[in-house]
Design a protein around this motif. Structure first.
Motif, PDB file in Angstrom:
ATOM      1  N   PHE A 284       0.849  -1.186   0.000  1.00 19.00           N
ATOM      2  CA  PHE A 284       0.000   0.000   0.000  1.00 19.00           C
ATOM      3  C   PHE A 284       0.883   1.234   0.000  1.00 19.00           C
ATOM      4  N   ARG A 285       0.665   2.110  -0.979  1.00 17.88           N
ATOM      5  CA  ARG A 285       1.493   3.309  -1.101  1.00 17.88           C
ATOM      6  C   ARG A 285       1.350   4.256   0.076  1.00 17.88           C
ATOM      7  N   HIS A 286       0.203   4.275   0.725  1.00 21.45           N
ATOM      8  CA  HIS A 286      -0.031   5.222   1.807  1.00 21.45           C
ATOM      9  C   HIS A 286       0.612   4.816   3.127  1.00 21.45           C
ATOM     10  N   LEU A 287       1.171   3.617   3.211  1.00 21.60           N
ATOM     11  CA  LEU A 287       1.811   3.167   4.438  1.00 21.60           C
ATOM     12  C   LEU A 287       3.233   3.712   4.541  1.00 21.60           C
ATOM     13  N   THR A 288       3.658   3.980   5.740  1.00 18.21           N
ATOM     14  CA  THR A 288       5.041   4.398   5.972  1.00 18.21           C
ATOM     15  C   THR A 288       5.943   3.176   5.804  1.00 18.21           C
ATOM     16  N   PRO A 289       7.244   3.378   5.641  1.00 19.21           N
ATOM     17  CA  PRO A 289       8.155   2.231   5.541  1.00 19.21           C
ATOM     18  C   PRO A 289       8.042   1.289   6.747  1.00 19.21           C
ATOM     19  N   ASP A 290       7.910   1.844   7.950  1.00 16.56           N
ATOM     20  CA  ASP A 290       7.764   0.991   9.135  1.00 16.56           C
ATOM     21  C   ASP A 290       6.467   0.194   9.088  1.00 16.56           C
ATOM     22  N   GLU A 291       5.397   0.822   8.627  1.00 15.85           N
ATOM     23  CA  GLU A 291       4.119   0.118   8.519  1.00 15.85           C
ATOM     24  C   GLU A 291       4.183  -0.974   7.458  1.00 15.85           C
ATOM     25  N   ARG A 292       4.882  -0.717   6.365  1.00 21.72           N
ATOM     26  CA  ARG A 292       5.035  -1.745   5.314  1.00 21.72           C
ATOM     27  C   ARG A 292       5.805  -2.948   5.852  1.00 21.72           C
ATOM     28  N   ARG A 293       6.877  -2.678   6.598  1.00 21.50           N
ATOM     29  CA  ARG A 293       7.655  -3.775   7.185  1.00 21.50           C
ATOM     30  C   ARG A 293       6.799  -4.568   8.173  1.00 21.50           C
ATOM     31  N   ALA A 294       6.035  -3.865   8.989  1.00 23.02           N
ATOM     32  CA  ALA A 294       5.183  -4.543   9.968  1.00 23.02           C
ATOM     33  C   ALA A 294       4.140  -5.413   9.259  1.00 23.02           C
ATOM     34  N   LEU A 295       3.544  -4.884   8.188  1.00 21.57           N
ATOM     35  CA  LEU A 295       2.558  -5.653   7.425  1.00 21.57           C
ATOM     36  C   LEU A 295       3.207  -6.890   6.814  1.00 21.57           C
ATOM     37  N   ALA A 296       4.369  -6.718   6.211  1.00 25.03           N
ATOM     38  CA  ALA A 296       5.068  -7.853   5.599  1.00 25.03           C
ATOM     39  C   ALA A 296       5.405  -8.916   6.647  1.00 25.03           C
ATOM     40  N   THR A 297       5.830  -8.470   7.820  1.00 24.68           N
ATOM     41  CA  THR A 297       6.170  -9.394   8.898  1.00 24.68           C
ATOM     42  C   THR A 297       4.944 -10.166   9.367  1.00 24.68           C
ATOM     43  N   ARG A 298       3.829  -9.466   9.536  1.00 17.65           N
ATOM     44  CA  ARG A 298       2.606 -10.126  10.007  1.00 17.65           C
ATOM     45  C   ARG A 298       2.053 -11.080   8.956  1.00 17.65           C
ATOM     46  N   LEU A 299       2.119 -10.674   7.685  1.00 18.91           N
ATOM     47  CA  LEU A 299       1.660 -11.576   6.626  1.00 18.91           C
ATOM     48  C   LEU A 299       2.530 -12.830   6.588  1.00 18.91           C
ATOM     49  N   ALA A 300       3.853 -12.644   6.685  1.00 17.52           N
ATOM     50  CA  ALA A 300       4.772 -13.788   6.672  1.00 17.52           C
ATOM     51  C   ALA A 300       4.500 -14.715   7.849  1.00 17.52           C
ATOM     52  N   ALA A 301       4.126 -14.154   8.985  1.00 18.00           N
ATOM     53  CA  ALA A 301       3.818 -14.977  10.153  1.00 18.00           C
ATOM     54  C   ALA A 301       2.614 -15.882   9.885  1.00 18.00           C
ATOM     55  N   HIS A 302       1.754 -15.450   8.975  1.00 16.45           N
ATOM     56  CA  HIS A 302       0.591 -16.265   8.592  1.00 16.45           C
ATOM     57  C   HIS A 302       0.874 -17.106   7.346  1.00 16.45           C
ATOM     58  N   GLY A 303       2.123 -17.074   6.874  1.00 11.25           N
ATOM     59  CA  GLY A 303       2.497 -17.870   5.707  1.00 11.25           C
ATOM     60  C   GLY A 303       2.062 -17.274   4.383  1.00 11.25           C
ATOM     61  N   ILE A 304       1.830 -15.966   4.346  1.00 13.41           N
ATOM     62  CA  ILE A 304       1.389 -15.294   3.119  1.00 13.41           C
ATOM     63  C   ILE A 304       2.583 -14.612   2.472  1.00 13.41           C
ATOM     64  N   THR A 305       2.837 -14.948   1.214  1.00 12.21           N
ATOM     65  CA  THR A 305       3.951 -14.342   0.496  1.00 12.21           C
ATOM     66  C   THR A 305       3.532 -12.975  -0.056  1.00 12.21           C
ATOM     67  N   PRO A 306       4.508 -12.103  -0.341  1.00  8.18           N
ATOM     68  CA  PRO A 306       4.170 -10.818  -0.963  1.00  8.18           C
ATOM     69  C   PRO A 306       3.416 -10.999  -2.283  1.00  8.18           C
ATOM     70  N   GLU A 307       3.765 -12.024  -3.041  1.00  9.31           N
ATOM     71  CA  GLU A 307       3.094 -12.282  -4.314  1.00  9.31           C
ATOM     72  C   GLU A 307       1.629 -12.649  -4.096  1.00  9.31           C
ATOM     73  N   GLN A 308       1.366 -13.487  -3.100  1.00 11.47           N
ATOM     74  CA  GLN A 308      -0.013 -13.867  -2.795  1.00 11.47           C
ATOM     75  C   GLN A 308      -0.814 -12.649  -2.349  1.00 11.47           C
ATOM     76  N   PHE A 309      -0.190 -11.784  -1.556  1.00 10.44           N
ATOM     77  CA  PHE A 309      -0.863 -10.591  -1.088  1.00 10.44           C
ATOM     78  C   PHE A 309      -1.203  -9.673  -2.254  1.00 10.44           C
ATOM     79  N   GLU A 310      -0.269  -9.487  -3.175  1.00 10.11           N
ATOM     80  CA  GLU A 310      -0.524  -8.646  -4.350  1.00 10.11           C
ATOM     81  C   GLU A 310      -1.632  -9.242  -5.211  1.00 10.11           C
ATOM     82  N   GLN A 311      -1.609 -10.560  -5.380  1.00  8.01           N
ATOM     83  CA  GLN A 311      -2.651 -11.228  -6.166  1.00  8.01           C
ATOM     84  C   GLN A 311      -4.018 -11.040  -5.502  1.00  8.01           C
ATOM     85  N   ALA A 312      -4.072 -11.178  -4.195  1.00 10.41           N
ATOM     86  CA  ALA A 312      -5.337 -10.994  -3.473  1.00 10.41           C
ATOM     87  C   ALA A 312      -5.818  -9.557  -3.578  1.00 10.41           C
TER      88      ALA A 312
END
Length: 89
Positions: A2-30
């Motif tokens: 999401f473009r509106h997220l700060t770099p720290d928020e993007r990292r936090a989102l990526a970390t939380r998604l990874a904790a659920h086994g969601i890849t960045p590619e899957q997230f973009e596809q969704a």
């Protein structure tokens, strides 16, 4: 992501998604799938009420933040093939 997220928020989102086994590619596809669904819903709603409605207007006026989040969670479930993902939402 999401473009509106700060770099720290993007990292936090990526970390939380990874904790659920969601890849960045899957997230973009969704996200793309949710966007397409939102556009179709907005177009249909606009046809029904007789005026153009943008996806953002539809999300704000009809779905709300919670509904938009649920739409993304549903597309994540479909994209990842994990029907249990985010069931608590």
């Amino acid at each position: 992501m999401f473009r509106h997220l700060t770099p720290d928020e993007r990292r936090a989102l990526a970390t939380r998604l990874a904790a659920h086994g969601i890849t960045p590619e899957q997230f973009e596809q969704a996200k793309e799938q949710a966007r397409a669904i939102g556009e179709a819903l907005a177009r249909t709603y606009g046809d029904i009420i007789g005026r153009p409605v943008t996806p953002a207007q539809f999300a704000t006026d009809i779905l709300g933040v919670e509904g938009a989040g649920r739409l993304l969670a549903c597309t994540l479930r479909e994209t990842t093939g994990r029907p249990d993902l985010y069931r608590d939402i």
